[in-house]
Design a protein around this motif. Structure first.
Motif, PDB file in Angstrom:
ATOM      1  N   ASP A 156       1.343  -0.851  -0.322  1.00  0.00           N
ATOM      2  CA  ASP A 156      -0.001   0.120  -0.055  1.00  0.00           C
ATOM      3  C   ASP A 156       1.095   0.998   0.167  1.00  0.00           C
ATOM      4  O   ASP A 156       1.329   2.151   2.209  1.00  0.00           O
ATOM      5  CB  ASP A 156      -1.431   0.086   1.168  1.00  0.00           C
ATOM      6  N   GLN A 174      -5.011   2.554   1.118  1.00  0.00           N
ATOM      7  CA  GLN A 174      -6.424   2.244   1.559  1.00  0.00           C
ATOM      8  C   GLN A 174      -5.897   1.709   3.358  1.00  0.00           C
ATOM      9  O   GLN A 174      -6.776   1.267   4.248  1.00  0.00           O
ATOM     10  CB  GLN A 174      -5.394   0.624   1.471  1.00  0.00           C
ATOM     11  N   THR A 175      -4.662   1.685   3.480  1.00  0.00           N
ATOM     12  CA  THR A 175      -5.068   1.339   4.830  1.00  0.00           C
ATOM     13  C   THR A 175      -4.808   2.433   6.540  1.00  0.00           C
ATOM     14  O   THR A 175      -5.516   2.509   7.277  1.00  0.00           O
ATOM     15  CB  THR A 175      -3.489   0.977   5.679  1.00  0.00           C
ATOM     16  N   VAL A 231      -1.802  -4.913   8.554  1.00  0.00           N
ATOM     17  CA  VAL A 231      -2.321  -4.390   7.064  1.00  0.00           C
ATOM     18  C   VAL A 231      -1.827  -6.159   6.246  1.00  0.00           C
ATOM     19  O   VAL A 231      -2.872  -5.741   4.640  1.00  0.00           O
ATOM     20  CB  VAL A 231      -0.748  -3.580   5.941  1.00  0.00           C
TER      21      VAL A 231
END
Length: 354
Positions: A113, A118-119, A155
């Motif tokens: 990522d 996204q995280t 993650v």
């Protein structure tokens, strides 16, 4: 006059002494062979530990190089290309992800990522591998690489071994933390290539006694467990290399043990531990021991039989010799008669010389 001991008795004692000497020699030979087998197994395990630590060290060193390259990019004022650095590391599937954490302990991005979209800025301050380098304990080295316990990645959602390094600017300021998440399965995959029997194992452990990866009998198991406090590596004080013998947990027989050898992974806070079971390592010696004991038992029975026959015949001869001697030289009783008849007139009694 002192009576001479019978020959049969002397022969019986001789057979007994021969029997004792034979068993003593046999037992000493067995003990010597067992010591040789133990030394050979320790040497074999030590060589395996040295080979495995070298291969493990290559993975750690490549991960550390990638983290240092992140630091160099930050010092140069350019955002590090985490995807490219992860691919260039040559670690393949062993590297799950290469991450960058800010100086505030929040996630910035990773090779999975890159932008962190996204995280999001997850707070990782509570993670051991972040605390160890951003908030080291008194006396700790914040600039040293830290190799944490296996954790489930927030993650990647995979069990990984977290390697972290503080990223410092030229003036000593903290620029962030680089994290290399390694797959313990990749370590276990080449640990499984070592034939150590059904009870032998290879483990990767840290000074906290926590097992990072482990293969037992060719099967991955034991990751996240702890070495026992009486393990030779622990009791020896974590030296760079060494060996020892550890009794099986709960074993009643002191000879039922593990033969252990260990080697430090380069200069990193990790050790590779190779262990084999004495029951498997001494299988050949056990066969030789059983064969020697069987031969010794049969030899003892034959020797006792020979001793019994020989001493019996000697005693019969001694008894016959004694009877013949009595027949040849019978005992005679010597008596002296004194005449009571009156002597004639003028006669003299016989002198002692008559």
């Amino acid at each position: 006059m002192t009576r001479r001991p019978r020959t049969s008795t002397a022969v019986a004692w001789g057979f007994g002494l021969l029997l004792v000497l034979a068993w003593a020699a046999g037992l000493l030979l067995l003990a010597h062979q067992r010591d040789q087998a133990l030394q050979a197994e320790q040497q074999h395990n030590a060589e395996l530990a040295a080979q495995l630590q070298a291969r493990t060290g290559q993975v750690i060193a490549s991960s550390d190089l990638a983290m240092r390259q992140i630091r160099d990019a930050l010092r140069a004022g350019t955002p590090p290309d985490l995807v490219r650095l992860a691919a260039a590391s040559g670690l393949g599937k062993a590297l799950v992800q290469l991450s960058l954490v800010g100086p505030d302990g929040r996630f910035v991005g990773s090779s999975l990522d890159p932008g962190g979209e996204q995280t999001g800025p997850i707070d990782l301050n509570e993670r051991e591998h972040i605390q160890a380098v951003l908030h080291p304990p008194a006396g700790g080295n914040a600039n040293a690489i830290f190799i944490g316990k296996p954790v489930l990645g927030k993650v990647s959602q995979r069990w990984t071994i977290q390697l972290s390094r503080r990223l410092a600017a030229e003036d000593g300021r903290t620029l962030g933390v680089a994290v290399a998440s390694l797959d313990p399965v990749q370590f276990e995959s080449f640990y499984r290539t070592v034939p150590l029997g059904m009870l032998g194992s290879v483990a990767l452990v840290g000074p906290d006694r926590r097992v990072r990866a482990r293969v037992l009998g060719g099967t991955s198991q034991g990751m996240g467990s702890d070495l026992p406090a009486d393990h030779p590596l622990v009791t020896a004080g974590w030296p760079p290399s060494g060996s020892g013998v550890q009794a099986h947990e709960g074993a009643d027989d002191a000879t039922d043990a593990h033969i252990v050898a260990f080697a430090q992974v380069g200069s990193y806070p990790l050790h590779v531990v190779v262990s084999t079971a004495s029951t498997e390592a001494f299988a050949e010696w056990h066969s030789q021991r059983n064969l020697l004991l069987l031969a010794g038992t049969l030899g003892t029975l034959m020797l006792l039989l020979a001793a019994s026959i020989t001493t019996r015949r000697l005693r019969e001869r001694e008894q016959a010799h004694g009877e013949n001697a009595e027949a040849a030289y019978p005992a005679t009783e010597v008596t002296t008669e004194i005449s009571t008849e009156p002597m004639p007139d003028g006669a003299e009694p016989p002198s002692a010389r008559d």
